[in-house]
Design an enzyme around this catalytic site. Structure first.
Site, PDB file in Angstrom:
ATOM      1  N   CYS A  29     -30.927  -2.728  63.634  1.00 59.02           N
ATOM      2  CA  CYS A  29     -31.675  -3.024  62.415  1.00 59.02           C
ATOM      3  C   CYS A  29     -32.625  -4.193  62.648  1.00 59.02           C
ATOM      4  CB  CYS A  29     -30.715  -3.356  61.280  1.00 59.02           C
ATOM      5  SG  CYS A  29     -31.543  -3.836  59.748  1.00 59.02           S
ATOM      6  N   CYS A  53     -27.507  -7.787  57.577  1.00 61.15           N
ATOM      7  CA  CYS A  53     -27.842  -8.118  58.962  1.00 61.15           C
ATOM      8  C   CYS A  53     -26.754  -7.558  59.849  1.00 61.15           C
ATOM      9  CB  CYS A  53     -27.976  -9.619  59.160  1.00 61.15           C
ATOM     10  SG  CYS A  53     -28.234 -10.098  60.884  1.00 61.15           S
TER      11      CYS A  53
END
Length: 217
Positions: A57, A204
Site C-alpha cells: 500500500c 498503513c
C-alpha cells in the site's frame, strides 16, 4: 467460483490482450506536496535523482520515505504495468499490471541510494510475491524501478546482500522484489497524495521482515 476467479485475476499479471485499455489523458492529481509544498512534478532542481519503490500500500510507504533527510519530494502512483493513465479503481482489478509505487526524488549529495534501499528492504517484507500482508494482488508486489544503469546495479547488489541476510535466519525465504528500468509513472489521484498526512489515523500496512539489511549504514 467467482471469488476464486477474482483472486486469481488479481494475483496474475495481465498481458497485452487482457489489460485494460486506459486513456490518453493523464488523470487529475495534486500539484504540490501536502507536507513540504514542493511541486510534485518536473522540473525538479538540478542534480536530483529519481527512483520508484513498490512496498505494498503506497500510503504508508510514502509517509516513511518523505521523512528521510535528503528526499526532496515524494508522490504516489502506478508503474510497471500496461494500461496508460490508469485510475485507482482500474488498478485494483489487477487488469492494468501496475504496482502501487512511491516516486522518490532525492538529492544524492545528501542521501545515498543505498540509504534508501536499506529503508526499502527493512520496512516491508520483500518475500511475499503478489501481496503485502493482508493486501493481496499484483498492485501490492515488491518492486524497484530505476532510471539508470548505476541505480540498477546498486539495487541488484542490495537485493543480493539482503537475500544472504534473510537466508541466515530462514533458508526458505526468497526475495521476490521486481527490479527493472522504470517505464511510465502515472501519478495517482489527488486524494492519494500524502494520504496519511491528510488522514493521520488512516490505514498503513507496512510491516518489515525483522531482519536488518547490512548496507547503507
Amino acid at each position: 467460483m467467482f471469488l476464486i476467479d477474482m483472486f486469481n485475476k488479481k494475483t496474475i499479471l495481465p498481458d497485452a490482450a487482457t489489460a485494460l485499455r486506459g486513456r490518453e489523458e493523464a488523470i487529475p492529481t495534486a500539484t504540490t506536496h501536502f507536507v513540504s509544498g514542493r511541486p510534485l512534478q518536473d522540473p525538479y532542481p538540478e542534480g536530483m535523482k529519481k527512483v520508484l519503490f513498490g512496498m505494498g500500500c503506497f500510503w504508508g510507504a510514502e509517509r516513511l520515505l518523505w521523512q528521510i533527510p535528503g528526499v526532496y519530494v515524494t508522490a504516489v502512483g502506478y508503474s510497471g504495468g500496461l494500461t496508460p493513465n490508469p485510475t485507482y479503481q482500474e488498478t485494483t482489478t489487477g487488469l492494468t499490471g501496475h504496482a502501487e509505487v512511491v516516486l522518490v526524488v532525492y538529492d544524492p549529495a545528501k542521501v545515498s541510494l543505498q540509504r534508501l534501499l536499506k529503508t526499502f528492504f527493512e520496512e516491508h517484507d520483500p518475500t511475499q510475491g503478489m501481496r503485502q500482508g493482508n493486501d493481496i494482488g499484483t498492485t501490492y508486489r515488491s518492486a524497484i524501478y530505476v532510471y539508470d544503469e548505476g541505480q540498477l546495479a546498486e539495487a541488484s547488489a542490495a537485493r543480493n546482500v539482503y537475500q544472504k541476510a534473510l537466508k541466515a535466519f530462514d533458508h526458505d525465504r526468497a526475495i521476490t522484489t521486481e527490479i527493472a528500468m522504470a517505464g511510465p509513472f502515472y501519478f495517482a489521484e489527488d486524494y492519494h497524495q500524502q494520504y496519511l498526512a491528510k488522514n493521520p489515523d488512516g490505514y498503513c500496512g507496512l510491516s518489515g521482515s525483522g531482519v536488518s539489511c547490512p548496507i547503507g549504514a
